[in-house]
Design a protein around this motif. Sequence first.
Motif, mmCIF file in Angstrom:
data_model
loop_
_atom_site.group_PDB
_atom_site.id
_atom_site.type_symbol
_atom_site.label_atom_id
_atom_site.label_comp_id
_atom_site.label_asym_id
_atom_site.label_seq_id
_atom_site.Cartn_x
_atom_site.Cartn_y
_atom_site.Cartn_z
ATOM 1 N N ASN A 34 0.850 -1.178 0.000
ATOM 2 C CA ASN A 34 0.000 0.000 0.000
ATOM 3 C C ASN A 34 0.888 1.231 0.000
ATOM 4 O OD1 ASN A 34 -2.327 1.514 0.050
ATOM 5 N ND2 ASN A 34 -2.672 1.291 2.244
ATOM 6 N N ALA A 35 0.436 2.262 -0.684
ATOM 7 C CA ALA A 35 1.170 3.530 -0.736
ATOM 8 C C ALA A 35 0.154 4.656 -0.686
ATOM 9 C CB ALA A 35 2.000 3.614 -2.016
ATOM 10 N N LYS A 36 0.452 5.671 0.127
ATOM 11 C CA LYS A 36 -0.485 6.778 0.297
ATOM 12 C C LYS A 36 0.289 8.088 0.358
ATOM 13 C CE LYS A 36 -4.144 8.461 3.287
ATOM 14 N NZ LYS A 36 -4.844 8.292 4.558
ATOM 15 N N GLU A 37 -0.130 9.051 -0.438
ATOM 16 C CA GLU A 37 0.496 10.370 -0.421
ATOM 17 C C GLU A 37 0.030 11.131 0.815
ATOM 18 O OE1 GLU A 37 -0.321 12.174 -4.261
ATOM 19 O OE2 GLU A 37 0.128 10.255 -5.214
ATOM 20 N N GLN A 38 0.997 11.753 1.493
ATOM 21 C CA GLN A 38 0.706 12.522 2.705
ATOM 22 C C GLN A 38 1.633 13.723 2.776
ATOM 23 O OE1 GLN A 38 1.219 9.787 6.000
ATOM 24 N NE2 GLN A 38 -0.734 8.777 5.615
ATOM 25 N N ILE A 39 1.442 14.526 3.795
ATOM 26 C CA ILE A 39 2.334 15.631 4.108
ATOM 27 C C ILE A 39 2.952 15.340 5.469
ATOM 28 C CG2 ILE A 39 2.504 18.110 4.597
ATOM 29 C CD1 ILE A 39 1.896 17.518 1.664
ATOM 30 N N SER A 40 4.276 15.484 5.569
ATOM 31 C CA SER A 40 4.971 15.243 6.831
ATOM 32 C C SER A 40 4.491 16.234 7.883
ATOM 33 C CB SER A 40 6.479 15.395 6.623
ATOM 34 O OG SER A 40 7.143 15.438 7.864
ATOM 35 N N LYS A 41 4.097 15.718 9.031
ATOM 36 C CA LYS A 41 3.671 16.587 10.135
ATOM 37 C C LYS A 41 4.840 17.411 10.664
ATOM 38 C CE LYS A 41 0.081 13.412 11.626
ATOM 39 N NZ LYS A 41 -0.318 12.442 12.651
ATOM 40 N N LYS A 42 6.023 16.837 10.604
ATOM 41 C CA LYS A 42 7.195 17.508 11.159
ATOM 42 C C LYS A 42 7.737 18.596 10.234
ATOM 43 C CE LYS A 42 11.796 16.715 13.002
ATOM 44 N NZ LYS A 42 12.861 15.751 13.217
ATOM 45 N N SER A 43 7.906 18.271 8.940
ATOM 46 C CA SER A 43 8.577 19.211 8.033
ATOM 47 C C SER A 43 7.642 19.908 7.051
ATOM 48 C CB SER A 43 9.660 18.475 7.238
ATOM 49 O OG SER A 43 9.061 17.580 6.311
ATOM 50 N N GLY A 44 6.436 19.404 6.892
ATOM 51 C CA GLY A 44 5.523 19.961 5.909
ATOM 52 C C GLY A 44 5.834 19.547 4.482
ATOM 53 N N ARG A 45 6.799 18.652 4.308
ATOM 54 C CA ARG A 45 7.182 18.183 2.972
ATOM 55 C C ARG A 45 6.245 17.067 2.517
ATOM 56 N NH1 ARG A 45 12.833 18.520 5.311
ATOM 57 N NH2 ARG A 45 13.862 20.171 4.123
ATOM 58 N N PRO A 46 6.119 16.923 1.184
ATOM 59 C CA PRO A 46 5.333 15.792 0.693
ATOM 60 C C PRO A 46 6.062 14.480 0.999
ATOM 61 C CG PRO A 46 6.357 16.977 -1.138
ATOM 62 C CD PRO A 46 6.654 17.760 0.114
ATOM 63 N N MET A 47 5.278 13.435 1.218
ATOM 64 C CA MET A 47 5.865 12.126 1.484
ATOM 65 C C MET A 47 4.884 11.060 1.037
ATOM 66 S SD MET A 47 5.613 11.684 5.588
ATOM 67 C CE MET A 47 4.061 11.462 6.409
ATOM 68 N N ILE A 48 5.407 9.866 0.932
ATOM 69 C CA ILE A 48 4.566 8.713 0.637
ATOM 70 C C ILE A 48 4.739 7.715 1.775
ATOM 71 C CG2 ILE A 48 4.114 6.803 -0.945
ATOM 72 C CD1 ILE A 48 4.775 8.670 -3.218
ATOM 73 N N ALA A 49 3.610 7.384 2.410
ATOM 74 C CA ALA A 49 3.596 6.368 3.460
ATOM 75 C C ALA A 49 3.522 5.021 2.757
ATOM 76 C CB ALA A 49 2.399 6.572 4.373
ATOM 77 N N LEU A 50 4.494 4.170 3.038
ATOM 78 C CA LEU A 50 4.598 2.880 2.363
ATOM 79 C C LEU A 50 4.398 1.736 3.348
ATOM 80 C CD1 LEU A 50 7.683 3.874 0.259
ATOM 81 C CD2 LEU A 50 5.457 3.248 -0.685
ATOM 82 N N GLU A 51 3.547 0.826 2.966
ATOM 83 C CA GLU A 51 3.368 -0.415 3.707
ATOM 84 C C GLU A 51 3.902 -1.527 2.820
ATOM 85 O OE1 GLU A 51 -0.110 -3.433 5.321
ATOM 86 O OE2 GLU A 51 -0.685 -1.488 4.492
ATOM 87 N N TYR A 52 4.845 -2.288 3.337
ATOM 88 C CA TYR A 52 5.445 -3.403 2.615
ATOM 89 C C TYR A 52 5.067 -4.707 3.314
ATOM 90 C CZ TYR A 52 8.901 0.161 1.064
ATOM 91 O OH TYR A 52 9.535 1.267 0.557
ATOM 92 N N VAL A 53 5.219 -5.809 2.586
ATOM 93 C CA VAL A 53 5.192 -7.134 3.196
ATOM 94 C C VAL A 53 6.474 -7.842 2.794
ATOM 95 C CG1 VAL A 53 2.696 -7.401 3.354
ATOM 96 C CG2 VAL A 53 3.867 -8.150 1.296
ATOM 97 N N ILE A 54 7.009 -8.643 3.708
ATOM 98 C CA ILE A 54 8.166 -9.461 3.370
ATOM 99 C C ILE A 54 7.678 -10.486 2.360
ATOM 100 C CG2 ILE A 54 9.871 -11.102 4.241
ATOM 101 C CD1 ILE A 54 9.892 -9.525 6.866
ATOM 102 N N ALA A 55 8.375 -10.557 1.211
ATOM 103 C CA ALA A 55 7.867 -11.294 0.058
ATOM 104 C C ALA A 55 8.239 -12.766 0.019
ATOM 105 C CB ALA A 55 8.345 -10.618 -1.233
ATOM 106 N N GLU A 56 9.210 -13.181 0.820
ATOM 107 C CA GLU A 56 9.630 -14.583 0.742
ATOM 108 C C GLU A 56 10.348 -14.986 2.014
ATOM 109 O OE1 GLU A 56 13.803 -14.010 -1.670
ATOM 110 O OE2 GLU A 56 11.960 -14.042 -2.830
ATOM 111 N N GLY A 57 10.511 -16.280 2.162
ATOM 112 C CA GLY A 57 11.269 -16.817 3.296
ATOM 113 C C GLY A 57 10.422 -17.059 4.523
ATOM 114 N N GLU A 58 11.105 -17.356 5.592
ATOM 115 C CA GLU A 58 10.468 -17.729 6.854
ATOM 116 C C GLU A 58 9.524 -16.651 7.383
ATOM 117 O OE1 GLU A 58 11.871 -18.672 11.457
ATOM 118 O OE2 GLU A 58 13.375 -18.616 9.873
ATOM 119 N N HIS A 59 9.825 -15.386 7.096
ATOM 120 C CA HIS A 59 9.029 -14.279 7.640
ATOM 121 C C HIS A 59 8.087 -13.665 6.606
ATOM 122 C CE1 HIS A 59 11.420 -14.716 11.195
ATOM 123 N NE2 HIS A 59 12.497 -14.707 10.426
ATOM 124 N N GLU A 60 7.837 -14.412 5.530
ATOM 125 C CA GLU A 60 6.959 -13.948 4.460
ATOM 126 C C GLU A 60 5.609 -13.503 5.035
ATOM 127 O OE1 GLU A 60 4.926 -15.618 0.340
ATOM 128 O OE2 GLU A 60 6.473 -16.795 1.340
#
Length: 164
Positions: A34-60
């Motif tokens: 998942n990816a969502k465009e946001q504004i940093s609360k701290k700096s006011g800069r644009p940012m993208i909040a990224l949610e990843y999943v481990i794609a392989e292996g024991e912790h997939e």
Amino acid sequence: MSPIAFAGDAEAAAADTNYPYAPAGEAYFLKVRNAKEQISKKSGRPMIALEYVIAEGEHEGLHVFNYLVFIEAGAKGHGMTIHALKAHGLPWEGDVEISAADFMADGGIMVKVDLGVEEYPVGSKQMKNVIKKFHLPPSDEEAGTAQEPVEEPQAPVEEKISPK
């Protein structure tokens, strides 16, 4: 809809202080979930909040959250923004436009990272994975254009996404 039966237990909830996380110090392949465009609360800069999943292996399947803050040229941290964009295979040089949708191309970009483990929120004894280093795609490394891996700055605690 009928009422939902639920028995809350504060003591049991307090004992469950850790989300599952992968061991630190290893390289993992993560896929953007998942990816969502946001504004940093701290700096006011644009940012993208990224949610990843481990794609392989024991912790997939375990989730990792990170923010990519777009830091302008000349400001401290600009090189880390470029490095992260390169690692994701996205355009980074010159005037470019990046959106959250770019990170979701082909069902989510795959990226290689080194993970660490940190307490979150600080003082809670609850642990979670954080991205310590993005690896560049092999083509950049082979061409000799790779920069030294850069540790990603960690967003202030109030900017972290809470795991679901």
